[in-house]
Design a protein around this motif. Structure first.
Motif, PDB file in Angstrom:
ATOM      1  N   ASP A   1     -11.653   9.065  -6.322  1.00  0.00           N
ATOM      2  CA  ASP A   1     -11.501   7.617  -6.251  1.00  0.00           C
ATOM      3  C   ASP A   1     -11.340   7.056  -7.664  1.00  0.00           C
ATOM      4  O   ASP A   1     -12.108   7.378  -8.566  1.00  0.00           O
ATOM      5  CB  ASP A   1     -12.731   7.003  -5.576  1.00  0.00           C
ATOM      6  CG  ASP A   1     -12.497   5.560  -5.174  1.00  0.00           C
ATOM      7  OD1 ASP A   1     -11.358   5.098  -5.239  1.00  0.00           O
ATOM      8  OD2 ASP A   1     -13.477   4.884  -4.811  1.00  0.00           O
ATOM      9  N   GLY A   2     -10.321   6.234  -7.871  1.00  0.00           N
ATOM     10  CA  GLY A   2     -10.046   5.674  -9.187  1.00  0.00           C
ATOM     11  C   GLY A   2      -9.087   6.507 -10.019  1.00  0.00           C
ATOM     12  O   GLY A   2      -8.734   6.114 -11.138  1.00  0.00           O
TER      13      GLY A   2
ATOM     14  N   TRP B   1       0.840  -1.189   0.000  1.00  0.00           N
ATOM     15  CA  TRP B   1       0.000   0.000   0.000  1.00  0.00           C
ATOM     16  C   TRP B   1       0.880   1.245   0.000  1.00  0.00           C
ATOM     17  O   TRP B   1       1.970   1.266   0.586  1.00  0.00           O
ATOM     18  CB  TRP B   1      -0.891   0.032   1.226  1.00  0.00           C
ATOM     19  CG  TRP B   1      -2.166  -0.731   1.063  1.00  0.00           C
ATOM     20  CD1 TRP B   1      -2.626  -1.344  -0.064  1.00  0.00           C
ATOM     21  CD2 TRP B   1      -3.172  -0.943   2.076  1.00  0.00           C
ATOM     22  NE1 TRP B   1      -3.840  -1.939   0.175  1.00  0.00           N
ATOM     23  CE2 TRP B   1      -4.200  -1.707   1.474  1.00  0.00           C
ATOM     24  CE3 TRP B   1      -3.290  -0.580   3.393  1.00  0.00           C
ATOM     25  CZ2 TRP B   1      -5.327  -2.095   2.170  1.00  0.00           C
ATOM     26  CZ3 TRP B   1      -4.416  -0.962   4.094  1.00  0.00           C
ATOM     27  CH2 TRP B   1      -5.430  -1.714   3.482  1.00  0.00           C
TER      28      TRP B   1
ATOM     29  N   SER C   1      -7.502   4.064  -4.466  1.00  0.00           N
ATOM     30  CA  SER C   1      -8.600   3.143  -4.169  1.00  0.00           C
ATOM     31  C   SER C   1      -9.383   3.525  -2.922  1.00  0.00           C
ATOM     32  O   SER C   1     -10.456   2.974  -2.671  1.00  0.00           O
ATOM     33  CB  SER C   1      -8.046   1.720  -4.008  1.00  0.00           C
ATOM     34  OG  SER C   1      -7.092   1.670  -2.954  1.00  0.00           O
TER      35      SER C   1
ATOM     36  N   THR D   1      -3.378   3.639  -8.749  1.00  0.00           N
ATOM     37  CA  THR D   1      -4.788   4.040  -8.794  1.00  0.00           C
ATOM     38  C   THR D   1      -5.278   4.257  -7.366  1.00  0.00           C
ATOM     39  O   THR D   1      -5.146   3.371  -6.512  1.00  0.00           O
ATOM     40  CB  THR D   1      -5.639   2.966  -9.479  1.00  0.00           C
ATOM     41  OG1 THR D   1      -5.155   2.759 -10.807  1.00  0.00           O
ATOM     42  CG2 THR D   1      -7.093   3.391  -9.533  1.00  0.00           C
TER      43      THR D   1
ATOM     44  N   GLY E   1      -3.551   3.686  -2.140  1.00  0.00           N
ATOM     45  CA  GLY E   1      -3.582   2.837  -3.321  1.00  0.00           C
ATOM     46  C   GLY E   1      -2.522   1.767  -3.154  1.00  0.00           C
ATOM     47  O   GLY E   1      -1.831   1.710  -2.132  1.00  0.00           O
TER      48      GLY E   1
END
Length: 406
Positions: free
Chosen positions: A262-263, A247, A283, A281, A300
């Motif tokens: 987000d994304g 992470w 998350s 990305t 992410g």
């Protein structure tokens, strides 16, 4: 005669207060200087505890003393041309430029809990042998972890052997076959392998020892037992961490959170591996502020080929924040940031500099947008600003932006 002495003493007593007041007035005039003005004091740039009423040299290091203006309300700082050259003070006339906004966020690598394995005891018993006894050891899938002695396991083995013997007496009975299958399933659930069950049927000898193997590979992060310790069913034994994927957590100020979605894809650079930028990305965006701070966190994951990175390493996350074609910009180092706000230094004359409060907008590695506090054409100090900041505090004994308003 006595009357004359009494009158003389009374005359002297009447004279003392006027003499005392005159002496005090003279002392105040001396302290204030000529015309009631306060005397200029001087101090050493390297030893501020040295304060004198006249120009000279420091008795400690021999440096020339500089004016000490602690009680002055003048915001201007005087620096002659010679000292400007020594301090490498550079001036830039601020103007409009195009700015590609990229915000650098401070982040770190942390363990991905989805890559962790928790090994617990499947059955009550005693740890007979602990094959892994320290943290940091790399474990492969299928590697033996610990050996357990369990009287409960021996009882289950006996039940399985009895179920097989009883099934032979009642050939074809459906219930007996179910009892045998159930007894075998218990042994498998409690850690016995198919091979060990077949060996039990073949030898018909109970074995109260069972070896447990690693279900996944990883790094041993925690060892919760020791050899000889009794454990119950479900007691924690080991914890394995997988580093194949990590992470990345980064800190974001609440006013910057509007640029995070987000994304969204962002660039991640690990400190020390600047030549290997990673794409991440986003998350997860934590809606709550971190405890004791004014920061939010985004998260992410990135791949970690060959486990070359370890949790705890610093990572920089570059967050795109849009482009502007006309923005007042300055080099990032021109803006001084402290707990009281952000400010720059403006040149107001040949040897005069003043602090100015500013507000910033978008910024990238080199440039920062000035959204308030300056106008087009202002002459701003872009190199040596921190030296001016330090000298102001040294000379005046206070923060240069105290009392300033936007």
């Amino acid at each position: 005669m006595e009357r004359k002495i009494f009158l003389k003493n009374m005359a002297l007593m009447a004279l003392f207060p006027s003499v005392f007041i005159a002496a005090c007035s003279e002392g105040k005039k001396s302290a204030a200087g000529v015309g009631g003005q306060k005397l200029q004091t001087f101090t050493c740039p390297m030893h501020p505890q040295v304060v004198k009423n006249e120009m000279g040299t420091c008795p400690i290091c021999g440096m020339d003393l500089v004016p000490f203006e602690k009680n002055s309300n003048d915001k201007a700082l005087k620096v002659d041309e010679k000292r400007q050259a020594l301090a490498n003070i550079g001036i830039l006339m601020i103007g409009e430029n195009s700015l590609s906004g990229v915000k650098q966020l401070n982040g770190r690598l942390v363990v991905n809990p989805e890559q962790s394995s928790y090994i617990s005891s499947r059955i009550a018993g005693r740890i007979e042998r602990l094959y892994v006894q320290e943290t940091g050891v790399k474990v492969k899938k299928g590697q033996p972890l610990y050996k357990l002695y369990s009287e409960q396991l021996a009882t289950l083995q006996q039940e399985y052997l009895m179920a097989i013997a009883q099934e032979k007496q009642f050939q074809g009975d459906q219930i007996e076959r179910q009892i045998v299958a159930s007894a075998k399933q218990k042994l498998l659930l409690y850690g016995q392998s198919e091979q060990e069950v077949k060996q039990l049927v073949k030898t018909r000898k109970k074995d109260p020892f069972v070896v447990f193997y690693a279900p996944e590979g990883g790094i041993v992060a925690e060892v919760s037992v020791t050899e000889g310790q009794y454990v119950t069913e479900g007691s924690p034994v080991l914890r394995l961490e997988g580093y194949a994927q990590l992470w990345v957590e980064a800190d974001v100020y609440p006013d910057e959170a509007k640029n995070v979605k987000d994304g969204q894809k962002v660039k991640v650079v690990i400190t020390g591996w600047e030549d290997q930028p990673q794409e991440m990305t986003i998350s997860f965006i934590n809606p709550a502020l971190a405890s004791g701070t004014q920061l939010m966190q985004i998260r992410g994951s990135i791949p970690n080929p060959g486990n070359q990175w370890q949790p705890g390493l610093q990572a920089n996350v570059f967050l795109p924040s849009g482009n502007k074609s006309k923005a007042l910009t300055l080099p990032v180092d021109a803006v001084i940031r402290d707990g009281k706000g952000m400010h720059v230094w403006i040149k107001k004359g040949k040897d005069s500099f003043e602090p100015r409060l500013v507000k910033t907008g978008q910024e990238n590695d080199n440039q920062v947008e000035i959204s308030a506090g300056l106008k087009n054409g202002d002459q701003v100090v872009v190199t040596g600003a921190y030296l001016l900041y330090s000298e102001y505090i040294l000379k005046k004994g206070k923060n240069p932006i105290e009392g300033l308003k936007m």
